[in-house]
Design an enzyme around this catalytic site. Structure first.
Site, mmCIF file in Angstrom:
data_model
loop_
_atom_site.group_PDB
_atom_site.id
_atom_site.type_symbol
_atom_site.label_atom_id
_atom_site.label_comp_id
_atom_site.label_asym_id
_atom_site.label_seq_id
_atom_site.Cartn_x
_atom_site.Cartn_y
_atom_site.Cartn_z
ATOM 1 N N LYS A 67 1.205 20.126 14.176
ATOM 2 C CA LYS A 67 2.605 19.669 14.261
ATOM 3 C C LYS A 67 3.345 20.423 15.362
ATOM 4 C CE LYS A 67 5.834 18.199 10.640
ATOM 5 N NZ LYS A 67 5.314 16.850 10.433
ATOM 6 N N SER A 71 9.113 19.380 15.610
ATOM 7 C CA SER A 71 8.946 18.646 14.341
ATOM 8 C C SER A 71 8.973 19.613 13.160
ATOM 9 C CB SER A 71 7.611 17.911 14.292
ATOM 10 O OG SER A 71 7.506 17.020 15.338
ATOM 11 N N ARG A 78 15.464 19.694 7.275
ATOM 12 C CA ARG A 78 15.574 18.690 6.194
ATOM 13 C C ARG A 78 15.396 19.358 4.834
ATOM 14 N NH1 ARG A 78 11.251 14.922 6.639
ATOM 15 N NH2 ARG A 78 10.913 15.407 8.816
ATOM 16 N N ASP A 94 1.680 20.161 6.095
ATOM 17 C CA ASP A 94 1.113 19.230 7.076
ATOM 18 C C ASP A 94 1.190 19.745 8.510
ATOM 19 O OD1 ASP A 94 3.843 19.027 7.346
ATOM 20 O OD2 ASP A 94 3.841 16.863 7.663
ATOM 21 N N HIS A 142 -3.798 10.067 1.121
ATOM 22 C CA HIS A 142 -3.430 11.380 1.667
ATOM 23 C C HIS A 142 -3.934 12.502 0.766
ATOM 24 C CE1 HIS A 142 0.413 9.704 3.825
ATOM 25 N NE2 HIS A 142 -0.668 9.036 4.131
ATOM 26 N N GLU A 161 -3.508 18.714 5.874
ATOM 27 C CA GLU A 161 -3.290 17.353 5.374
ATOM 28 C C GLU A 161 -4.342 16.425 5.994
ATOM 29 O OE1 GLU A 161 0.553 14.557 4.884
ATOM 30 O OE2 GLU A 161 -0.319 14.468 6.879
ATOM 31 N N GLU A 176 4.337 0.037 12.596
ATOM 32 C CA GLU A 176 5.443 0.302 11.681
ATOM 33 C C GLU A 176 6.148 1.599 12.059
ATOM 34 O OE1 GLU A 176 7.591 1.531 8.107
ATOM 35 O OE2 GLU A 176 6.019 2.612 9.153
ATOM 36 N N HIS A 177 5.369 2.591 12.511
ATOM 37 C CA HIS A 177 5.917 3.880 12.938
ATOM 38 C C HIS A 177 6.907 3.676 14.088
ATOM 39 C CE1 HIS A 177 5.803 7.951 14.772
ATOM 40 N NE2 HIS A 177 5.678 8.329 13.512
HETATM 41 P P1 0O2 Z 1 3.902 12.757 11.241
HETATM 42 O O1 0O2 Z 1 4.449 12.889 12.603
HETATM 43 O O2 0O2 Z 1 2.886 11.637 11.105
HETATM 44 O O3 0O2 Z 1 3.427 14.028 10.641
HETATM 45 P P2 0O2 Z 1 6.316 15.091 3.443
HETATM 46 O O4 0O2 Z 1 5.067 15.094 4.309
HETATM 47 O O5 0O2 Z 1 6.168 15.872 2.167
HETATM 48 O O6 0O2 Z 1 7.524 15.457 4.243
HETATM 49 P P3 0O2 Z 1 6.068 12.696 2.014
HETATM 50 O O7 0O2 Z 1 6.703 11.328 2.214
HETATM 51 O O8 0O2 Z 1 6.108 13.266 0.650
HETATM 52 O O9 0O2 Z 1 6.685 13.625 3.077
HETATM 53 O O10 0O2 Z 1 4.560 12.716 2.447
HETATM 54 P P4 0O2 Z 1 3.545 11.556 2.508
HETATM 55 O O11 0O2 Z 1 3.999 10.410 1.688
HETATM 56 O O12 0O2 Z 1 2.240 12.173 2.174
HETATM 57 O O13 0O2 Z 1 3.613 11.087 4.044
HETATM 58 C C1 0O2 Z 1 3.444 11.980 5.103
HETATM 59 C C2 0O2 Z 1 2.904 11.321 6.343
HETATM 60 O O14 0O2 Z 1 2.276 10.061 6.047
HETATM 61 C C3 0O2 Z 1 3.949 10.961 7.382
HETATM 62 O O15 0O2 Z 1 4.140 12.080 8.167
HETATM 63 C C4 0O2 Z 1 3.295 9.828 8.142
HETATM 64 O O16 0O2 Z 1 2.312 10.319 9.039
HETATM 65 C C5 0O2 Z 1 2.576 9.087 7.051
HETATM 66 N N1 0O2 Z 1 3.425 8.070 6.420
HETATM 67 C C6 0O2 Z 1 3.958 8.120 5.179
HETATM 68 N N2 0O2 Z 1 4.643 7.007 4.917
HETATM 69 C C7 0O2 Z 1 4.569 6.226 6.002
HETATM 70 C C8 0O2 Z 1 5.090 4.922 6.328
HETATM 71 O O17 0O2 Z 1 5.773 4.260 5.547
HETATM 72 N N3 0O2 Z 1 4.772 4.422 7.562
HETATM 73 C C9 0O2 Z 1 4.008 5.114 8.453
HETATM 74 N N4 0O2 Z 1 3.755 4.543 9.626
HETATM 75 N N5 0O2 Z 1 3.524 6.348 8.184
HETATM 76 C C10 0O2 Z 1 3.787 6.901 6.979
HETATM 77 P P5 0O2 Z 1 5.511 12.351 8.931
HETATM 78 O O18 0O2 Z 1 5.920 13.743 8.610
HETATM 79 O O19 0O2 Z 1 6.502 11.266 8.665
HETATM 80 O O20 0O2 Z 1 5.163 12.262 10.420
#
Ligand code: 0O2
Length: 222
Positions: A67, A71, A78, A94, A142, A161, A176-177
């Site tokens: 990361k 970020s 947050r 992560d 995940h 992760e 979608e991202h």
């Molecule tokens: P990046 O840049 O990919 O690392 P958390 O990780 O605890 O803050 P959460 O939602 O509890 O958040 O974790 P989760 O559900 O395991 O999701 C974490 C990562 O999964 C995201 O990382 C994305 O990479 C991916 N992800 C989760 N939901 C979506 C979605 O709806 N669409 C897409 N395209 N990717 C998703 P980051 O931190 O967002 O970004």
């Protein structure tokens, strides 16, 4: 995985005014990189063995990333946690991330089973967004794992992760991202609905492709 570039290092000087804290941050990122390599090797080994057993690769590709500092900063903001190296390690799971792209959904479950069974791996969290997709249609599996790294002076457990997806799920998530991070999109609601529809189609497609592969395997044609 690339080492931090000059720009990133300059940025870091701005983020960490304390030289000792900066050094600790660099050291922690190095440790996450080692942990990422450990998990990558485990997956490569499984892929190699399974490809000999089944005459096909369960893994299409693996993407690794550490990361970026900005970020990390945003996530800490947050979480409303002070930005210190200790807090980064305590609060974020992560920093080291791997994305494993598989050909078929059943390959994902096979790999996850073999990976989490390994006796040096500790499973911290599993989120199965394939069996339970997100409301927007997002599908992936995940894992948060803890793996040991063996350094010159210590053995340390590090969190990593790992996201598992099929090729089709990855195709969907990339698009979608873009929608998520692009501001001022016209008809965003309609696009979201369209994307949800595509996610359902992709899921059906993955299922049918898997059925075809199984039928071919029964007939020993592949
Ligand atoms: P990046 O840049 O990919 O690392 P958390 O990780 O605890 O803050 P959460 O939602 O509890 O958040 O974790 P989760 O559900 O395991 O999701 C974490 C990562 O999964 C995201 O990382 C994305 O990479 C991916 N992800 C989760 N939901 C979506 C979605 O709806 N669409 C897409 N395209 N990717 C998703 P980051 O931190 O967002 O970004």
């Amino acid at each position: 995985m690339e080492y931090m570039d000059i720009e990133t290092v300059k940025e870091l000087d701005d983020i960490f005014k304390d030289v000792e804290e900066l050094q600790k941050f660099r050291c922690l990122m190095m440790q996450y990189e080692c942990a990422m390599l450990e998990v990558k090797t485990k997956l490569d080994v499984l892929n190699t063995e399974l490809s000999v057993q089944n005459s096909r690769n369960p893994i299409e590709s693996i993407k690794c990333r550490i990361k970026e500092p900005d970020s990390i900063m945003n996530k800490m903001k947050r979480l409303e946690v002070p930005f210190t190296v200790k807090n980064i390690e305590k609060n974020l799971n992560d920093i080291a991330g791997l994305r494993v792209i598989c050909s078929f959904p059943d390959d994902i479950y096979t790999l996850v089973d073999y990976l989490v069974k390994q006796d040096d791996i500790r499973l911290i969290q599993k989120k199965d967004y394939i069996k339970n997709p997100k409301p927007n249609g997002y599908r992936s599996l995940h894992l948060i794992l803890e793996v040991p790294i063996f350094l010159t002076k210590e053995k340390k457990m590090m969190r990593v992760e790992v996201q598992f997806r099929t090729i089709a799920m990855d195709f969907w998530a990339s698009l979608e991202h873009k929608l998520k991070y692009k501001k001022d999109i016209e008809n965003a609601e309609v696009i979201s609905q369209d994307l949800y529809f595509c996610a359902e189609l992709i899921s059906q497609l993955d299922g049918r492709m898997q059925q075809i592969r199984r039928r071919l395997e029964e007939k020993k044609e592949i």
